[in-house]
Design a protein around this motif. Structure first.
Motif, mmCIF file in Angstrom:
data_model
loop_
_atom_site.group_PDB
_atom_site.id
_atom_site.type_symbol
_atom_site.label_atom_id
_atom_site.label_comp_id
_atom_site.label_asym_id
_atom_site.label_seq_id
_atom_site.Cartn_x
_atom_site.Cartn_y
_atom_site.Cartn_z
ATOM 1 N N GLN A 153 4.507 -14.068 3.975
ATOM 2 C CA GLN A 153 4.423 -13.758 2.548
ATOM 3 C C GLN A 153 4.099 -15.008 1.743
ATOM 4 O O GLN A 153 3.291 -14.961 0.803
ATOM 5 C CB GLN A 153 5.740 -13.134 2.078
ATOM 6 N N PRO A 181 8.262 -4.017 0.636
ATOM 7 C CA PRO A 181 7.935 -3.378 -0.654
ATOM 8 C C PRO A 181 8.146 -4.319 -1.841
ATOM 9 O O PRO A 181 7.386 -4.284 -2.813
ATOM 10 C CB PRO A 181 8.898 -2.184 -0.713
ATOM 11 N N LYS A 196 5.140 -6.522 -2.160
ATOM 12 C CA LYS A 196 3.990 -5.762 -2.673
ATOM 13 C C LYS A 196 4.108 -5.589 -4.187
ATOM 14 O O LYS A 196 3.145 -5.768 -4.935
ATOM 15 C CB LYS A 196 3.929 -4.403 -1.985
ATOM 16 N N GLU A 197 5.308 -5.283 -4.644
ATOM 17 C CA GLU A 197 5.544 -5.148 -6.075
ATOM 18 C C GLU A 197 5.321 -6.479 -6.798
ATOM 19 O O GLU A 197 4.768 -6.521 -7.899
ATOM 20 C CB GLU A 197 6.977 -4.659 -6.315
ATOM 21 N N THR A 247 3.278 -9.015 -5.912
ATOM 22 C CA THR A 247 1.868 -9.382 -6.011
ATOM 23 C C THR A 247 1.125 -8.517 -7.026
ATOM 24 O O THR A 247 0.263 -9.004 -7.753
ATOM 25 C CB THR A 247 1.188 -9.271 -4.637
ATOM 26 N N GLU A 248 1.472 -7.249 -7.051
ATOM 27 C CA GLU A 248 0.806 -6.355 -8.017
ATOM 28 C C GLU A 248 1.209 -6.675 -9.444
ATOM 29 O O GLU A 248 0.433 -6.470 -10.384
ATOM 30 C CB GLU A 248 1.136 -4.898 -7.685
#
Length: 800
Positions: free
Chosen positions: A639, A730, A733-734, A736-737
């Motif tokens: 990550q 998850p 992912k949250e 980076t978005e």
């Protein structure tokens, strides 16, 4: 197959497998050719020798490159499990590299490299970890290997265990590199930004692994490309490779930043805990590895802390502070786990007995110990970036190294780094006499026997080096020796600045040196003293006599102590004194029966087996903790790499500006008209970088909390690692978005009216100060480490 069964099989396999080695035959076949070239090179002038070395470099890097060509930067991350072996150098070129290196060493240092040193250099050029005994010339061998890598156009970093050795070796080998047309630099804690840039730009750079790691972390948070100091990572040569790759592997390097000052309850908690009585207010549990309040202790805390309800939700910080203060009082010991020097709590490295520079314990324990000792509390700060030593080493596409003890961790090097071990025979065979362990029923009887053994050797004038397990033991033994009218010199964490001078004289006639396990790292012990003035007399006594005051948790550390004697074929001897009361045996051993003599000495087959078994159990536990930590670290490192790639893109392109333009072109044009195009692009970039850095810091804090409690899932027959991944993936992912969305929103709301606008005006302040430190291993283990440790000891404690 159940979890416990798998665990047992892995650990028992670890205990039974020896580390294997690679064959030296291909390199031995080249030695005659290297010697043949030697006479030809001797006839060259210094300038001609340098020209020959530069010509070799031009040939190896390929034709057509200009004089100013920069070595190609490596990718930032190379998975250590997929690391390819270095491209093998043609035999003709390998012969010339070694012959040039040997000739440069002869001229610059008056040291003609032994064949064994050339075997070590060639093995490192093949990408292996080289095991060479103490005094066999690892430093020159590494310089020849570094020259070989540099001639192929790669920048080389030689990393060692501290700044002193990095600077010393760079200056020691500088004349060799000069003759070979290579530039060399070194980096230390006191190096300026400009000095670091210049050092890393050299062909060969010497640095401690921590200092290089901190520079890497700082480069990950720069807001301008000009602020970076490291020009990519290419080739890494590790000195004391086993210490860095195994003992230090799990240590996190941390870049921290200032946060809002908070009032710490540590001092108040320490004052309350100091009033407590054992058994009445607290008890030790889990085999003495933990401590907890009794009901009476809890009532005492509530009275002393203004009548609070200690277990109320809003007093959680006070309960935590009390528990930490109890751990600091009961489980963490002065002159064993730490010393107090210059008004500071300084942690002691349990493997080497040396002060662990810039280390602090995690999770508030450091503040609790500082409060216990009444010294100024040092700031921990918010973690902005972190990477373990193992993760940092994994960034390098080419890794090799050297040490005196690698075979015993050959399997770990293979599993965690895909590195093999090459054992280099000594130039002169060892004639050291290693006696069997002497085991005594009690620690007191063991100490009496040590004093008697030292007295007998001292009467003959034989130099003695006593290796102890901690500072307190070294000082206690020194007092006992002086009471027996035996003068001695003490070397431990309290006077480590004098290490080189003390160790250099440890082989003098009649000298007795009492030292923690730090002894001898990087410094040879010469018989007769530094100038070998009494060498013949010392040889007559039998040479240096090494006495171990107890077995360490690792055989490698014991072997390093033994290796202080018998250097380069010198006479010498070693013996270890052990007691069932030693911490190694108490934690990892089993009860055993033995014949006990009047002086307390224990004999019998059970004795040797029990000591050996306890040490193997200890090594198995550490291995499994390393494996467990590594599994969790793989995800975090991947990550970090993904986020680092995004950060580099934001730093070096107009990506942030494009995000804003796509979302609100009218707003972007309005700001550009007001403060300028370049300033607007820079503002968007600064906002995006601030959001990314803030999100990563929050993510690290969240993962730390999750990991500390996830081991409890095992009690419900769930795999803790799977549960950890279910949370971490998850969340990332949250994260980076959210960076792009947050950047656009902040740009739209910020008052961008000044070309010198700063992100703090938008509620995104950057730290006003940053500092670095390494997270020291918790002396009683984290929750998950205690869980793994208890499981391993339960499974391995029973004999096969």
């Amino acid at each position: 197959m159940g979890l416990a069964t798998k665990f047992r099989q892995k650990l028992r396999t670890f205990m039974q497998r020896p580390g294997s080695t690679v064959s030296l035959a291909p390199f031995e076949a080249l030695l005659p050719r290297i010697e043949e070239l030697e006479e030809e090179l001797k006839a060259l002038s210094d300038d001609e020798l340098k020209a020959r070395a530069l010509e070799l470099g031009d040939r190896l890097t390929g034709a057509g490159e200009t004089e100013d060509s920069e070595p190609e930067e490596s990718p930032e991350y190379v998975d250590s499990l997929q690391r390819a072996q270095p491209v093998m150098i043609h035999d003709d070129d390998l012969v010339e590299i070694c012959a040039l290196g040997r000739e440069a060493g002869r001229r610059a240092l008056d040291e003609r490299a032994f064949d064994t040193q050339l075997l070590g250099a060639m093995s490192m050029l093949a990408g292996t970890i080289v095991e060479m005994a103490t005094g066999e010339g690892k430093t020159l061998a590494a310089a020849i290997a570094a020259f070989g890598y540099a001639t192929r156009g790669a920048r080389v970093q030689i990393m060692t265990v501290n700044d002193y050795l990095a600077h010393r070796d760079a200056e020691w080998m500088r004349p060799v590199y000069d003759l070979l047309g290579m530039t060399v630099g070194s980096v230390g804690e006191g190096s300026t930004h400009e000095e670091r840039v210049a050092a890393y730009a050299c062909d060969v750079t010497y640095a401690s692994v921590s200092e290089a790691g901190f520079d890497f972390l700082r480069d990950q948070l720069v807001t301008s490309k000009d602020d970076e100091v490291m020009p990519g990572l290419a080739t890494l040569i590790l000195d004391e490779a086993d210490f860095i790759l195994i003992d230090e592997a799990r240590v996190p390097l941390v870049l921290a930043g200032s946060v809002e000052e908070l009032v710490s309850p540590a001092q108040k908690a320490a004052e309350i805990v100091a009033k407590m009585e054992k058994a009445r207010d607290f008890i030790r549990v889990e085999g003495g590895r933990n401590v907890q309040l009794t009901e009476a202790g809890a009532r005492l805390v509530e009275r002393e802390w203004d009548g609070i309800d200690l277990y109320a939700q809003d007093n959680l910080d006070k309960l935590t502070a009390i528990n930490l203060a109890l751990h600091a009082r009961v489980l963490v010991h002065r002159d064993v786990d730490y010393i107090v020097r210059d008004g500071q709590v300084q942690l002691v490295d349990s493997v080497r007995g040396r002060v662990a520079q810039r280390r602090r314990w995690p999770d508030g324990l450091q503040a609790a110990v500082e409060a216990k000792e009444g010294v100024h509390s040092t700031a921990e700060g918010e973690i902005l970036a972190t990477i373990t030593v193992q993760g940092f080493v994994g960034l390098y596409p080419t890794v090799c190294g050297m040490t005196g003890t690698a075979v015993n961790v050959g399997d770990e090097l293979r599993e965690f780094y895909r590195l093999e071990v090459a054992v280099i025979p000594p130039n002169t065979p060892s004639i050291r006499n290693d006696d069997e362990d002497r085991v005594y029923a009690t620690a007191e009887e063991k100490e009496d026997a040590i004093i008697a053994e030292v007295a007998e050797a001292h009467e003959q004038g034989r130099p003695v080096l006593i290796g102890t397990l901690d500072v307190a033991e070294s000082e206690r033994l020194a007092r006992s020796l002086r009471e027996a009218e035996i003068e001695c010199v003490v070397l431990n964490a309290k006077n480590d600045a004098e290490e080189a001078a003390i160790i250099a004289e440890a082989g003098a006639l009649g000298r007795v040196t009492v030292s923690t396990q730090m002894a001898g790292r990087g410094t040879d012990i010469r018989l007769g003293g530094r100038d070998e003035r009494d060498r013949d007399e010392v040889v007559e006594t039998g040479g240096l006599y090494v006495i171990g005051a107890g077995r360490h948790d690792s055989r490698r550390v014991d072997d390093q102590l033994r290796g202080r004697a018998g250097r380069q074929g010198d006479p010498g001897g070693s013996v270890f004194f052990v007691s069932p009361e030693d911490s190694l045996i108490v934690r990892n051993g089993e009860p055993f029966t033995a014949n006990v003599a009047a002086d307390g000495r224990m004999t019998g087959a059970e004795v040797d087996y029990s000591v050996s078994h306890a040490q193997k159990v200890s090594e198995g536990v550490h291995f499994e903790i390393h494996r467990n930590t590594w599994k969790y670290g793989v995800l975090v490192e991947r990550q970090r790499q993904l986020l680092a790639a995004k950060r580099r893109e934001l730093l070096n392109t107009d990506l942030a500006a494009r995000w804003v333009l796509e979302a609100d072109k009218e707003r972007y044009d309005e700001i550009a008209d007001a403060i300028g195009d370049e300033e607007t692009e820079e503002a968007a970039r600064s906002i995006a970088l601030a959001h990314l850095d803030r999100a990563w810091a929050d993510h690290l804090a969240m993962l730390s909390d999750v990991r500390e409690g996830v081991h409890l899932r095992a009690l419900g027959r769930q795999d803790p690692l799977d549960e950890y991944h279910r949370v971490a993936i998850p969340a990332f992912k949250e994260l980076t978005e959210g960076i792009q969305t947050s950047t656009v929103e902040t740009f739209a709301e910020a008052e961008l009216t000044d070309p010198d606008w700063d992100t703090s005006a938008a509620g995104l302040p950057r730290p006003t100060a940053t500092w670095t430190y390494m997270v020291h291993e918790n002396p009683f283990g984290s929750e998950i480490e205690r869980f793994v440790s208890a499981m391993a000891r339960a499974l391995l404690g029973k004999r096969s």
